[in-house]
Every structure is written in C-alpha cells, then in structure tokens.
Design an enzyme around this catalytic site. Structure first.
Site, short mmCIF file in Angstrom:
data_model
loop_
_atom_site.label_atom_id
_atom_site.label_comp_id
_atom_site.label_asym_id
_atom_site.label_seq_id
_atom_site.Cartn_x
_atom_site.Cartn_y
_atom_site.Cartn_z
N LYS A 24 7.55 -3.59 -4.59
CA LYS A 24 7.10 -2.73 -3.48
C LYS A 24 6.55 -3.58 -2.35
O LYS A 24 6.94 -3.42 -1.19
CB LYS A 24 6.01 -1.77 -3.96
N ASN A 25 5.63 -4.52 -2.67
CA ASN A 25 4.93 -5.23 -1.60
C ASN A 25 5.82 -6.23 -0.88
O ASN A 25 5.56 -6.57 0.28
CB ASN A 25 3.66 -5.88 -2.15
N CYS A 120 -8.64 3.17 2.80
CA CYS A 120 -8.21 3.99 1.68
C CYS A 120 -9.29 3.89 0.60
O CYS A 120 -10.36 3.36 0.83
CB CYS A 120 -6.86 3.53 1.17
N ARG A 125 -10.51 -2.12 4.66
CA ARG A 125 -9.21 -2.73 4.96
C ARG A 125 -8.95 -2.88 6.46
O ARG A 125 -8.02 -2.31 7.03
CB ARG A 125 -8.09 -1.94 4.28
N ASP A 309 -4.50 -5.94 -7.97
CA ASP A 309 -3.70 -4.75 -8.25
C ASP A 309 -3.54 -4.48 -9.74
O ASP A 309 -3.16 -3.38 -10.15
CB ASP A 309 -2.30 -4.87 -7.62
N ARG A 401 4.22 6.36 -4.94
CA ARG A 401 4.29 5.45 -3.79
C ARG A 401 4.79 4.08 -4.22
O ARG A 401 5.46 3.39 -3.48
CB ARG A 401 2.90 5.27 -3.17
C1 EPZ Z 1 -1.84 -6.40 0.13
O1 EPZ Z 1 -2.77 -5.59 0.84
C2 EPZ Z 1 -1.18 -5.46 -0.86
N1 EPZ Z 1 -0.44 -4.43 -0.13
C3 EPZ Z 1 -2.23 -4.83 -1.76
O2 EPZ Z 1 -1.55 -4.03 -2.72
C4 EPZ Z 1 -2.98 -5.95 -2.50
O3 EPZ Z 1 -4.02 -5.38 -3.25
C5 EPZ Z 1 -3.55 -6.94 -1.49
O4 EPZ Z 1 -2.50 -7.43 -0.62
C6 EPZ Z 1 -4.17 -8.15 -2.19
O5 EPZ Z 1 -3.19 -8.81 -2.96
C7 EPZ Z 1 0.77 -4.76 0.38
O6 EPZ Z 1 1.24 -5.89 0.24
C8 EPZ Z 1 1.50 -3.67 1.11
P1 EPZ Z 1 -5.26 -8.40 2.17
P2 EPZ Z 1 -3.47 -6.19 2.17
O7 EPZ Z 1 -5.01 -8.39 3.64
O8 EPZ Z 1 -2.48 -7.03 2.89
C9 EPZ Z 1 -9.68 -8.14 3.90
C10 EPZ Z 1 -1.05 -2.12 -3.94
O9 EPZ Z 1 -1.67 -1.43 -4.78
N2 EPZ Z 1 -9.06 -8.25 5.23
O10 EPZ Z 1 -4.83 -9.58 1.37
O11 EPZ Z 1 -4.14 -5.07 2.89
C11 EPZ Z 1 -9.31 -6.85 3.21
O12 EPZ Z 1 -10.16 -5.80 3.60
C12 EPZ Z 1 -1.78 -2.62 -2.73
O13 EPZ Z 1 0.16 -2.45 -4.02
C13 EPZ Z 1 -9.87 -8.35 6.36
O14 EPZ Z 1 -11.09 -8.33 6.26
O15 EPZ Z 1 -4.57 -7.11 1.52
C14 EPZ Z 1 -9.47 -7.20 1.75
O16 EPZ Z 1 -10.84 -7.07 1.41
C15 EPZ Z 1 -3.25 -2.24 -2.74
N3 EPZ Z 1 -9.27 -8.46 7.58
C16 EPZ Z 1 -9.06 -8.68 1.69
O17 EPZ Z 1 -9.15 -9.16 3.04
C17 EPZ Z 1 -7.92 -8.50 7.73
O18 EPZ Z 1 -7.43 -8.61 8.87
C18 EPZ Z 1 -7.64 -8.92 1.21
O19 EPZ Z 1 -6.80 -8.06 1.93
C19 EPZ Z 1 -7.12 -8.39 6.56
C20 EPZ Z 1 -7.70 -8.29 5.34
#
Ligand code: EPZ
Length: 422
Positions: A24-25, A120, A125, A309, A401
């Site tokens: 998915k990701n 969410c 996020r 995840d 999803r």
């Molecule tokens: C991706 O989300 C995945 N989604 C998530 O999977 C996964 O949990 C996550 O990476 C971590 O591996 C997709 O790939 C579509 P991050 P993402 O940016 O990109 C903070 C699932 O269940 N952050 O690595 O949103 C953020 O709030 C989903 O498949 C900022 O502060 O994750 C989080 O605390 C859930 N500012 C941390 O970094 C930013 O600009 C990691 O988020 C971006 C992120």
C-alpha cells in the site's frame, strides 16, 4: 458506503499458504509518480484496496487516462492529457497520501493545489518537512485555510536536511526533485522499503537516484522523463507482518509467499524471542507456533527498527503472552487507542503516555469493538482470531483501506470470518 461489521469466530488455528499483496505505502507513492513520465506508464502488482482506488480516481480527476485491472493489479497511465493541477477535498479526505500529488504536480507542471489531510487517530501528522523541502527547491508554498498552494517557475536542486526522519517528507521531495535543475541531496532521509521502491520506479522512467535505503539520497534532476518498461511494486511489508503475527496468534503453521524476508527482520526477531518458529526462504516466510509465548518488549523505530505500523497488531499477540510486555511508541503521539478496545476483550493493559504495559492473560474473550484506524483494525482482527467466542468489529472500512481481501486470505487458512452489512 453502507456500514459493515466483521464477525470473527475465534480459536481456529491458521494453517496453509497465503500470498502477500503489493505494498500500500509504495503504491500510494508510485501512482502519483506516474505523472512525471511523458510516456505512458504501466505499474503492476498494485493491491486492490481503497487507497489505490482513491489515488487512481485522483489521476482521472486531473485528466490522465488510466486503465486499471483490479484482478491483475495492473494500471496503465497516460499523463499527457492532464489538464488541471488541483486535487479535490473529497479525495484528500479519503486518502492522507494525497499530499504526494503536490511534489509530482509541482515537478511536472510547476503548480499544485492540494487540500491537507486532517490529522487522524494516531496523531497530528503535520507536513512542515514536506513544505520545508519543496521551498528549498525554490517553490513558493502556502498553507492557507487547510489547503496547500504550491507554485514554482522551475525547481532548482538543493541540499535538504530533514529535521526528523519522515517517510512522506522524503517521498514528496524525491518526487519534486526529479525535474529540478541539478542535483538534490536529502540528508536524514527515510530508509523504508517503499522509499527504495520509489527510487527504483523513478529509475525505470529515466531518473537517476542514488543512496535510497540510506539516510542520504541524491536525485539527479532531468528535463524529460519517460517510462521505458513496466514496473512491479514490492510486496507489502506490513501485510506480511500482520499475517506472520496472525499465524503466531493462532498457534498455527502458515507460509507467506511473495514476501521479502529481509524487510521483516525486526518482527522476526521478536517472534523468535517470544518462542515462535520463523523460517526464511528466498521469497517466503513460514511461521509456526506451538507452545505458550513469552512476553517481549520493543520500541517502534524508523526502518530497519520495529515498524510503528506493526505495533498495533503485535500488541494483540502480546495480550496472552506470559509475563509483562512493554511497548514504546516513538513515532506517533497517540497510537494506543486500540488497546482500550482490547480491554473490552479482557486484555490487561496500562498506558503511560508513549508506553503501554501489557500483562499476559490466559485468553481473550469476544466482544463488540470499534476500529479507529487501519492498523488498529488489523490488531482487532488478530485479537478476534485469538478470542473465545465471536468478536464483532465495527468500522471495517478502515481495514479495507490497506489490506487486500484480508478475510478471504485468513479464511483460506482456516479462520471463520464473515461480514454483515448494517
Ligand atoms: C508513513 O506515514 C506511512 N504512510 C505510515 O503508515 C507509517 O506509519 C509512517 O510512514 C511511518 O513509517 C504512508 O506511507 C502512506 P512520517 P507518514 O512522515 O509519511 C512527524 C499505515 O498504517 N512528521 O514518517 O505520515 C509525524 O507526525 C500508515 O500504513 C512531522 O512532524 O509518516 C510522525 O510523528 C500509518 N512533520 C513522524 O514524523 C512532517 O513534515 C513520522 O511521520 C512529517 C512528519
């Protein structure tokens, strides 16, 4: 969409062979990336899940011609007919990763208007790092009243140091950098398997990307990019892990084919520590579990650490492991809500901010529970497989999803799962 609930009759061992779907990701990153190619693109092994449907709807909304065969998981995109650069709120509300269209549209057309996904259930996020990276490439990016407006009169390659490791931020900057003039270097980049897969896809349309899978990624911008062959996305790391956990949770014997065992090492190590047996083959993993499980502790980390995840599905397995288990969730602020649902099934858990302490009990009992997000839903499915009685799970749309035909896969292994439309 009519509400549905899932009924799971617990206590059935899972046995047999199951094939894992495409990721998915990785799919939600590569589908927007097809915009970058001047020639039609063919992407294969895409999972037939809601997030893929929404991303395909987005491409069509933009004007691209898309042929999608859900049975084969094959999509053909001709982006030459794209005639707009705005993504509607209705689509962004259904898929968080709609923000990847910012980087892709900016690279190809120099502009993008994309409403922000809300937070969410697992946390706020924000996308400040995405915006920081795009501005570093010379784009003007405004985040006004919940919509991102991005404009650029030509992007210029730059060095970008991410303030924290972010999968989404790394993807968005990679997408934009493909058409920037010169070289872009992302420092403190994410190393997840889907980052490497995106880099390999970009290579298949003629963009040189070096260092994907390490924390320094270099993207060599190109004037033109054109697909020269079809591209098959990698198997889903998190679905593989969910199926491995389900096998152990039912004391079953399951072989998962079409997966990449090296992507699963953090989970494999924990399952072995618990007393399960895990055998790795080239593209398959066999999980067996006979006796009681020992409790374990882990902290969620960026790849190759224990994936956030899989924290939720793993917490279900730990509910009946002997002794005390501890989970520290380091990536998201509030990713324990599913544990309150499991308490209704008899789980003995205590939550202290980012730490969950689980005392093993002999058995969970069935209850009516609600999924609050995708992986919480997966955790409740695993709890239902383990519990005595028939568990009802509400909000199954979250599960759809990100998991392709999950109950069909589990039922083929001996589970007893059905759905009731409200
Ligand atoms: C991706 O989300 C995945 N989604 C998530 O999977 C996964 O949990 C996550 O990476 C971590 O591996 C997709 O790939 C579509 P991050 P993402 O940016 O990109 C903070 C699932 O269940 N952050 O690595 O949103 C953020 O709030 C989903 O498949 C900022 O502060 O994750 C989080 O605390 C859930 N500012 C941390 O970094 C930013 O600009 C990691 O988020 C971006 C992120």
């Amino acid at each position: 969409m009519a509400a549905e609930r899932m009924l799971i009759s617990g206590g059935h061992r899972l046995e047999g062979v199951v094939h894992v779907s495409g990721g998915k990701n990785t799919a939600v990153a590569i589908i927007p990336a097809t915009i970058l190619s001047e020639a039609p693109c063919i992407v294969e092994n895409l999972p037939d899940i809601e997030d893929v449907h929404v991303s395909i709807e987005t491409l069509k909304h933009l004007g691209a011609q898309v042929d999608w065969d859900p049975a084969l998981g094959t999509m053909r995109v001709d982006a030459s007919t794209i005639c707009r650069t705005d993504v509607p709120l209705e689509l962004c509300r259904r898929m968080r990763a709609s923000y990847y269209y910012i980087g892709a549209l900016l690279a190809r057309f120099g502009e993008a208007t994309v409403p922000l996904p809300g937070g969410c259930d697992i946390g706020r996020r924000p996308i400040d790092q995405h915006i920081k990276g795009l501005r570093a490439l010379g784009a003007e990016v405004d985040n006004h009243a919940g919509t991102v407006f991005a404009r650029a009169n030509g992007l210029i390659g730059s060095d970008i140091f991410m303030d924290m490791v972010t999968v989404g931020g790394t993807v968005n900057v990679m997408l934009a950098a493909t058409r920037a003039r010169g070289v872009t270097t992302i420092y403190n980049a994410a190393k997840e398997p889907h980052i490497v897969d995106l880099a390999n896809f970009l290579g298949s349309i003629g963009c040189r990307v070096k260092g994907a899978g390490t924390d320094v990624i270099r993207i060599y911008g190109a004037e033109k990019l054109a697909a020269r062959r079809s591209y098959a996305v990698i198997p889903d790391q998190i679905e593989t892990g969910t199926l491995m956990i389900a096998a152990a949770a039912t004391h079953g014997d399951v072989t998962i084919t079409g997966c990449i065992p090296t992507h699963m090492e953090a989970l494999t190590a924990k399952l072995l520590e618990m007393g399960a047996r895990v055998e790795e083959r080239d593209d398959a993993i066999r999980v067996r579990s006979l006796g009681a499980h020992r409790g374990v502790s882990f902290k969620t980390q960026v790849y190759p650490g224990f994936p956030t995840d899989l924290q939720q599905p793993m917490s279900a397995l730990l509910c009946t492991a002997m002794g005390t288990s501890t989970i520290v969730e380091n990536i998201f602020e509030s990713r324990f809500r599913h544990l309150y649902e499991m308490e209704r099934m008899g789980a003995n858990v205590r939550i202290y901010e980012q730490t969950a302490v689980i005392q093993g009990i002999p058995q969970l009992h069935a209850a009516a529970v609600e999924a609050s997000d995708l992986r919480a839903g997966a955790a409740l499915v695993i709890a239902g497989l383990m519990a005595q009685g028939t568990t009802e799970i509400y909000n199954t749309h979250f599960i759809d999803r990100g998991y392709e035909h999950l109950e069909e896969k589990l039922n083929s292994l001996g589970a007893k799962i059905s759905r009731i439309r409200e």
